[in-house]
Design an enzyme around this catalytic site. Structure first.
Site, PDB file in Angstrom:
ATOM      1  N   GLY A  24     -10.704 -19.537   5.029  1.00  0.00           N
ATOM      2  CA  GLY A  24     -10.412 -18.436   5.954  1.00  0.00           C
ATOM      3  C   GLY A  24     -11.681 -17.973   6.644  1.00  0.00           C
ATOM      4  O   GLY A  24     -12.791 -18.180   6.135  1.00  0.00           O
ATOM      5  N   THR A  35      -5.208  -3.647   7.951  1.00  0.00           N
ATOM      6  CA  THR A  35      -4.990  -5.002   7.446  1.00  0.00           C
ATOM      7  C   THR A  35      -4.924  -5.979   8.616  1.00  0.00           C
ATOM      8  O   THR A  35      -5.235  -5.626   9.752  1.00  0.00           O
ATOM      9  CB  THR A  35      -3.750  -5.044   6.510  1.00  0.00           C
ATOM     10  OG1 THR A  35      -3.679  -6.333   5.899  1.00  0.00           O
ATOM     11  CG2 THR A  35      -2.446  -4.761   7.234  1.00  0.00           C
ATOM     12  N   ASN A  43     -11.854  -2.115   6.752  1.00  0.00           N
ATOM     13  CA  ASN A  43     -10.473  -2.017   6.256  1.00  0.00           C
ATOM     14  C   ASN A  43     -10.061  -0.557   6.083  1.00  0.00           C
ATOM     15  O   ASN A  43      -9.010  -0.271   5.525  1.00  0.00           O
ATOM     16  CB  ASN A  43     -10.311  -2.760   4.917  1.00  0.00           C
ATOM     17  CG  ASN A  43     -10.981  -2.035   3.772  1.00  0.00           C
ATOM     18  OD1 ASN A  43     -12.035  -1.429   3.951  1.00  0.00           O
ATOM     19  ND2 ASN A  43     -10.379  -2.087   2.601  1.00  0.00           N
ATOM     20  N   LYS A  83      -9.110  -6.062  11.430  1.00  0.00           N
ATOM     21  CA  LYS A  83     -10.307  -5.515  10.774  1.00  0.00           C
ATOM     22  C   LYS A  83     -11.555  -5.540  11.659  1.00  0.00           C
ATOM     23  O   LYS A  83     -12.388  -4.640  11.595  1.00  0.00           O
ATOM     24  CB  LYS A  83     -10.546  -6.238   9.447  1.00  0.00           C
ATOM     25  CG  LYS A  83      -9.460  -5.887   8.437  1.00  0.00           C
ATOM     26  CD  LYS A  83      -9.663  -6.499   7.089  1.00  0.00           C
ATOM     27  CE  LYS A  83      -8.521  -6.043   6.178  1.00  0.00           C
ATOM     28  NZ  LYS A  83      -8.643  -6.509   4.806  1.00  0.00           N
ATOM     29  N   SER A 129       0.815  -1.226   0.000  1.00  0.00           N
ATOM     30  CA  SER A 129       0.000   0.000   0.000  1.00  0.00           C
ATOM     31  C   SER A 129       0.848   1.275   0.000  1.00  0.00           C
ATOM     32  O   SER A 129       0.533   2.213  -0.743  1.00  0.00           O
ATOM     33  CB  SER A 129      -0.962  -0.002   1.190  1.00  0.00           C
ATOM     34  OG  SER A 129      -1.922  -1.015   1.002  1.00  0.00           O
TER      35      SER A 129
HETATM   36  P1  NAP Z   1      -7.139 -12.241   9.616  1.00  0.00           P
HETATM   37  O1  NAP Z   1      -8.389 -11.555   9.979  1.00  0.00           O
HETATM   38  O2  NAP Z   1      -5.980 -12.179  10.530  1.00  0.00           O
HETATM   39  O3  NAP Z   1      -7.500 -13.790   9.330  1.00  0.00           O
HETATM   40  C1  NAP Z   1      -6.487 -14.670   8.960  1.00  0.00           C
HETATM   41  C2  NAP Z   1      -7.114 -15.972   8.490  1.00  0.00           C
HETATM   42  O4  NAP Z   1      -6.084 -16.765   7.906  1.00  0.00           O
HETATM   43  C3  NAP Z   1      -7.739 -16.796   9.607  1.00  0.00           C
HETATM   44  O5  NAP Z   1      -8.895 -17.404   9.100  1.00  0.00           O
HETATM   45  C4  NAP Z   1      -6.648 -17.819   9.907  1.00  0.00           C
HETATM   46  O6  NAP Z   1      -7.128 -19.038  10.416  1.00  0.00           O
HETATM   47  C5  NAP Z   1      -6.108 -18.055   8.527  1.00  0.00           C
HETATM   48  N1  NAP Z   1      -4.747 -18.602   8.518  1.00  0.00           N
HETATM   49  C6  NAP Z   1      -3.617 -18.029   8.979  1.00  0.00           C
HETATM   50  N2  NAP Z   1      -2.551 -18.841   8.764  1.00  0.00           N
HETATM   51  C7  NAP Z   1      -3.032 -19.951   8.165  1.00  0.00           C
HETATM   52  C8  NAP Z   1      -2.445 -21.160   7.697  1.00  0.00           C
HETATM   53  N3  NAP Z   1      -1.134 -21.382   7.791  1.00  0.00           N
HETATM   54  N4  NAP Z   1      -3.246 -22.088   7.113  1.00  0.00           N
HETATM   55  C9  NAP Z   1      -4.575 -21.877   6.984  1.00  0.00           C
HETATM   56  N5  NAP Z   1      -5.198 -20.755   7.418  1.00  0.00           N
HETATM   57  C10 NAP Z   1      -4.424 -19.813   7.991  1.00  0.00           C
HETATM   58  O7  NAP Z   1      -6.587 -11.718   8.182  1.00  0.00           O
HETATM   59  P2  NAP Z   1      -7.429 -11.063   6.996  1.00  0.00           P
HETATM   60  O8  NAP Z   1      -7.509  -9.613   7.210  1.00  0.00           O
HETATM   61  O9  NAP Z   1      -8.661 -11.860   6.838  1.00  0.00           O
HETATM   62  O10 NAP Z   1      -6.426 -11.308   5.750  1.00  0.00           O
HETATM   63  C11 NAP Z   1      -6.256 -12.584   5.219  1.00  0.00           C
HETATM   64  C12 NAP Z   1      -5.400 -12.502   3.955  1.00  0.00           C
HETATM   65  O11 NAP Z   1      -6.100 -11.801   2.936  1.00  0.00           O
HETATM   66  C13 NAP Z   1      -4.059 -11.783   4.144  1.00  0.00           C
HETATM   67  O12 NAP Z   1      -3.079 -12.457   3.411  1.00  0.00           O
HETATM   68  C14 NAP Z   1      -4.315 -10.423   3.536  1.00  0.00           C
HETATM   69  O13 NAP Z   1      -3.119  -9.802   3.048  1.00  0.00           O
HETATM   70  C15 NAP Z   1      -5.233 -10.825   2.383  1.00  0.00           C
HETATM   71  N6  NAP Z   1      -6.035  -9.688   1.925  1.00  0.00           N
HETATM   72  C16 NAP Z   1      -5.765  -9.192   0.695  1.00  0.00           C
HETATM   73  C17 NAP Z   1      -6.480  -8.125   0.230  1.00  0.00           C
HETATM   74  C18 NAP Z   1      -6.171  -7.567  -1.134  1.00  0.00           C
HETATM   75  O14 NAP Z   1      -6.492  -6.409  -1.377  1.00  0.00           O
HETATM   76  N7  NAP Z   1      -5.640  -8.368  -2.027  1.00  0.00           N
HETATM   77  C19 NAP Z   1      -7.481  -7.546   1.019  1.00  0.00           C
HETATM   78  C20 NAP Z   1      -7.741  -8.100   2.262  1.00  0.00           C
HETATM   79  C21 NAP Z   1      -6.989  -9.163   2.712  1.00  0.00           C
HETATM   80  P3  NAP Z   1      -7.339 -19.255  11.997  1.00  0.00           P
HETATM   81  O15 NAP Z   1      -8.712 -18.757  12.276  1.00  0.00           O
HETATM   82  O16 NAP Z   1      -7.189 -20.725  12.165  1.00  0.00           O
HETATM   83  O17 NAP Z   1      -6.255 -18.484  12.696  1.00  0.00           O
END
Ligand code: NAP
Length: 286
Positions: free
Chosen positions: A135, A69, A94, A73, A23
């Site tokens: 997720g 991020t 976000n 959130k 970002s």
């Molecule tokens: P978050 O709220 O912290 O949630 C993380 C999720 O990932 C949880 O469901 C967690 O499972 C799971 N997880 C973590 N490590 C794992 C593993 N080794 N194997 C399987 N599941 C795993 O994060 P978030 O905000 O949802 O973001 C998730 C991802 O989406 C990040 O990589 C973020 O960069 C990406 N994202 C990208 C964009 C974009 O614009 N491209 C936008 C938003 C998010 P548990 O519940 O078991 O911990």
């Protein structure tokens, strides 16, 4: 001399981790293109320090707002005084900006997610198709809100921690069901769209542990992870001839309304932004 006037407006992205975030590069480029006097930084905050850090940032009148991020959130929404309908529906934000005296929560991930999907999948009809989302965090919530607009036959959530997937089913109701993590490979049978909305596959984390053997041959695999741009999941999907979509288009899509919310002007037209981000991400890996 009034030095305040000479200080730039500030914005940033808050996360833990936040090092991977592209970002700052994206916003700094748009700031330069539009010629506004502003800067955009990475803000690291652990969950324990989140509230204090947000309040400190917003205590400056020049701080315009922040993207939020992982893993903050949900906490961002909880901390806000007011929230958009999208943020309330998602149960996550976000984007935090100032609106008068209030801290206002928004969710631009929904449109950020949908834009690339509808572009790439223009000839596809997701109605009556089976979709699997991996997720159960903030990104998965925005993904669910977006996907429910497309009338699929069912959305199946799988998450490493089963209880959190069950929690999302409770929150989102009919049309969404959870399956246990232990059966994740079998759940892919007949799937038209697989979305990785988990953090698995991010730089420094293990790849998503799921086998693609049973997925439809014409399925689309959409990985929201953008650092690295070509994740292990995307590589495996491409190797088996599946259509793929990475997270960079979503990053750009959710950033455009955020830029407007911070600085009051539209993000500039920037056809080269995606290639610039790909190059920057490759440099970060060296
Ligand atoms: P978050 O709220 O912290 O949630 C993380 C999720 O990932 C949880 O469901 C967690 O499972 C799971 N997880 C973590 N490590 C794992 C593993 N080794 N194997 C399987 N599941 C795993 O994060 P978030 O905000 O949802 O973001 C998730 C991802 O989406 C990040 O990589 C973020 O960069 C990406 N994202 C990208 C964009 C974009 O614009 N491209 C936008 C938003 C998010 P548990 O519940 O078991 O911990």
């Amino acid at each position: 001399m009034n030095t305040t006037k000479q200080q730039p407006m500030n914005a940033g992205v808050i996360g833990d981790p936040v090092e991977h975030s592209l970002s700052p590069l994206l916003y700094t480029r748009w700031i330069k293109k539009t010629g506004i006097h502003a800067r955009y930084d990475k803000i690291h905050a652990t969950p324990q320090a989140f509230e204090k850090t947000v309040k400190k940032c917003f205590s400056s009148p020049l701080f315009m707002g922040m993207n939020v991020t992982l893993p903050h959130k949900r906490a961002a929404l909880a901390l806000s005084d007011k929230a958009s309908e999208a943020a309330q529906k998602t149960g996550a934000a976000n984007l935090l900006v100032r609106k008068g005296e209030a801290l206002y929560a928004e969710n631009t991930d929904i449109e950020g997610f949908l834009g690339p999907l509808l572009n790439k999948g223009a000839k596809r009809d997701w109605r009556d198709r089976k979709i699997v989302v991996v997720g159960a965090g903030g990104a998965a919530r925005a993904t669910l809100v977006a996907l429910m607009q497309l009338d699929p036959s069912e959305i199946v959530i799988i998450n490493r921690t089963n209880e959190k997937a069950a929690g999302l089913v409770k929150a989102f109701g009919s049309g969404v069901r959870a399956e246990r993590w232990s059966v994740r490979n079998d759940v892919l049978e007949g799937v038209a769209l697989l979305v990785n909305a988990s953090a698995a596959g991010m730089r420094g984390m293990e790849p998503l542990d799921i086998k693609l053997d049973k997925i439809n041959a014409n399925a689309l695999v959409y990985d929201l992870v953008y650092a690295p741009t070509n994740t292990n999941l995307l590589k495996r999907a491409k190797a088996q001839g599946l259509s793929t979509l990475g997270g960079l288009d979503m990053l750009i899509g959710q950033a455009m309304p955020s830029f407007k919310a911070f600085f009051g002007i539209n993000a500039p037209a920037d056809k080269a932004i995606k290639s610039a981000l790909i190059k920057a991400e490759a440099r970060m890996r060296q």
